[in-house]
Design an enzyme around this catalytic site. Structure first.
Site, PDB file in Angstrom:
ATOM      1  N   ASP A 133     -12.199 -10.301  -0.707  1.00 21.28           N
ATOM      2  CA  ASP A 133     -13.493 -10.398  -0.036  1.00 21.28           C
ATOM      3  C   ASP A 133     -14.436  -9.433  -0.743  1.00 21.28           C
ATOM      4  OD1 ASP A 133     -12.576  -7.943   1.151  1.00 21.28           O
ATOM      5  OD2 ASP A 133     -12.197  -8.889   3.094  1.00 21.28           O
ATOM      6  N   GLU A 159      -6.128 -10.800  -1.261  1.00 24.07           N
ATOM      7  CA  GLU A 159      -6.929 -10.553  -0.053  1.00 24.07           C
ATOM      8  C   GLU A 159      -8.416 -10.465  -0.385  1.00 24.07           C
ATOM      9  OE1 GLU A 159      -5.404  -7.204   2.222  1.00 24.07           O
ATOM     10  OE2 GLU A 159      -3.325  -7.773   1.863  1.00 24.07           O
ATOM     11  N   GLU A 181       0.806  -1.243   0.000  1.00 27.62           N
ATOM     12  CA  GLU A 181       0.000   0.000   0.000  1.00 27.62           C
ATOM     13  C   GLU A 181       0.828   1.278   0.000  1.00 27.62           C
ATOM     14  OE1 GLU A 181      -2.843  -0.329   3.216  1.00 27.62           O
ATOM     15  OE2 GLU A 181      -3.782  -2.102   2.341  1.00 27.62           O
ATOM     16  N   HIS A 189     -10.256  -6.150  -2.227  1.00 28.84           N
ATOM     17  CA  HIS A 189     -11.313  -5.923  -1.225  1.00 28.84           C
ATOM     18  C   HIS A 189     -12.469  -5.237  -1.947  1.00 28.84           C
ATOM     19  CE1 HIS A 189      -8.937  -7.317   2.113  1.00 28.84           C
ATOM     20  NE2 HIS A 189      -7.944  -6.520   1.777  1.00 28.84           N
ATOM     21  N   ASN A 242       2.131  -5.203  -3.160  1.00 30.99           N
ATOM     22  CA  ASN A 242       0.737  -5.549  -2.871  1.00 30.99           C
ATOM     23  C   ASN A 242      -0.076  -4.291  -2.583  1.00 30.99           C
ATOM     24  OD1 ASN A 242      -1.185  -7.789  -2.204  1.00 30.99           O
ATOM     25  ND2 ASN A 242      -1.093  -6.975  -0.116  1.00 30.99           N
TER      26      ASN A 242
HETATM   27  C1  XIL Z   1      -6.139  -6.305   8.331  1.00 35.15           C
HETATM   28  C2  XIL Z   1      -6.378  -7.464   9.288  1.00 35.15           C
HETATM   29  O1  XIL Z   1      -7.221  -8.415   8.673  1.00 35.15           O
HETATM   30  C3  XIL Z   1      -7.011  -6.957  10.579  1.00 35.15           C
HETATM   31  O2  XIL Z   1      -7.118  -8.003  11.529  1.00 35.15           O
HETATM   32  C4  XIL Z   1      -6.167  -5.825  11.154  1.00 35.15           C
HETATM   33  O3  XIL Z   1      -6.816  -5.290  12.292  1.00 35.15           O
HETATM   34  C5  XIL Z   1      -5.936  -4.743  10.117  1.00 35.15           C
HETATM   35  O4  XIL Z   1      -5.351  -5.311   8.961  1.00 35.15           O
HETATM   36  N1  XIL Z   1      -4.891  -4.657   3.654  1.00 35.15           N
HETATM   37  C6  XIL Z   1      -3.868  -5.458   4.106  1.00 35.15           C
HETATM   38  C7  XIL Z   1      -4.088  -6.329   5.298  1.00 35.15           C
HETATM   39  O5  XIL Z   1      -2.822  -5.549   3.453  1.00 35.15           O
HETATM   40  O6  XIL Z   1      -2.910  -6.481   6.045  1.00 35.15           O
HETATM   41  C8  XIL Z   1      -5.191  -5.807   6.183  1.00 35.15           C
HETATM   42  O7  XIL Z   1      -5.430  -6.772   7.199  1.00 35.15           O
HETATM   43  C9  XIL Z   1      -6.432  -5.528   5.374  1.00 35.15           C
HETATM   44  C10 XIL Z   1      -6.163  -4.476   4.323  1.00 35.15           C
END
Ligand code: XIL
Length: 318
Positions: A240, A238, A131, A208, A172
């Protein structure tokens, strides 16, 4: 037959899930995670982040990360190690330390060298930098960027490559899953690392997504190909797909399409190596705690019950 066996049959390396240490004492949850028919890969949701690994300067704590790495090993699952350099979940001794350029480079490379060496041979992928971009594709004003400038990114990749030459090294980010300023910014990061002569293997699309506004299969495919054209492999890291809760039947129908489109896009792009969901059950999804009023983002519900429509959409997409 499951999500992972289907992914592998389609020529991919894995279908996987994020997990977290606190969840593993839930025996029904653990049984689901350990089922390699569905999950051939796991990612620690938190326990390899900077605040967990090096909470104070030079003090490294690997117990929680080791639990996840050892679980992957015991299950024969690939491990995506996540993440080395990120502005978030970064201890305040780093973010507020007011270090000069040379000192922060030394702190960052020491962190990377120590952590990557510790997990050497265990990480199929490393998310080296996470990020680094704003939504408009410019660099996020993290402490690393403000102190070191864009060079912190290739320096981080070079340090990771030196410590574990076998791990595939990833950039990422989120909102880089279809064409736009931020995806272009991520492509520029790939070029930057390459121009420095440092090693980068791949780009992770966090994915996401939001029900109904998930990029189309065609848009995701075209975007992945832009990274492949730079010599990258790609992964969905990641995934969802969140909805307003309680989720309506109409949104479930959209979510089924969105999950299918995303998996089909990865299937269609030869160098898309795998898909990871950001945990597999709504019971442990991060979504409700961060996006209030939203959830139902994963293929299993809060009682660990498979959502047949969502699950079969993914299965048949492979
Ligand atoms: C999130 C975790 O799932 C949570 O448990 C934590 O509180 C915050 O981070 N992008 C990412 C992940 O790269 O590391 C994040 O994970 C979600 C967004």
């Amino acid at each position: 037959d499951g999500l992972n066996t289907r992914a592998v049959a389609a020529g991919k390396a894995y279908f996987g899930s994020a997990t977290d240490n606190g969840e593993l004492t839930d025996t029904a949850y653990a049984a689901g995670l350990n089922n390699t028919a569905d999950f051939g890969q796991i990612t620690p949701g938190n326990s390899m982040k900077w605040d967990s690994i090096e909470p104070s300067r030079g003090v490294f704590s690997y117990a929680k990360g080791d639990v996840i790495a050892n679980l992957a090993k015991a299950n024969g699952q690939k491990l995506r190690c996540h993440t080395l350099v990120w502005h978030s979940q970064l201890p305040s001794w780093v973010s507020n330390g007011n270090f000069d350029n040379a000192t922060l480079i030394e702190i960052m490379t020491n962190h990377i060298t120590n952590e990557v060496s510790h997990f050497k041979g265990q990480c199929y992928h490393w998310d080296v930098v996470n990020e680094a971009l704003n939504e408009d594709g410019t660099f996020r004003e993290s402490v690393f960027y403000k102190t070191v400038g864009p060079a912190y990114i290739p320096l981080a990749f070079a340090a990771a490559a030196a410590a574990d030459p076998a791990a595939k090294l990833y950039y990422n980010d989120y909102n880089i899953e279809s064409a736009g300023l931020k995806s272009t910014g991520a492509q520029n990061i790939v070029k930057l690392v390459q121009q420095y002569g440092a090693h980068i293997d791949g780009v992770g699309m966090q994915a996401h997504f939001i029900v109904g506004s998930t990029p189309s299969q065609a848009a995701q495919e075209a975007n992945m190909k832009a990274f492949v054209d730079l010599g990258m492999e790609v992964a969905i890291t990641e995934l969802d797909i969140r909805a307003t809760t309680p989720i309506s039947d109409a949104d479930v129908a959209k979510q089924v399409v969105d999950y299918g489109n995303t998996v089909r896009a990865c299937k269609a792009v030869e160098r898309c190596v795998g898909v990871t969901i950001w945990d597999w059950t709504d019971k442990y999804s991060w979504i409700p705690s961060v996006f209030s009023g939203q959830g139902s983002a994963l293929p299993w519900d809060g009682d660990l019950k498979k959502k047949d429509a969502v699950y079969s959409a993914i299965l048949s997409a492979w």
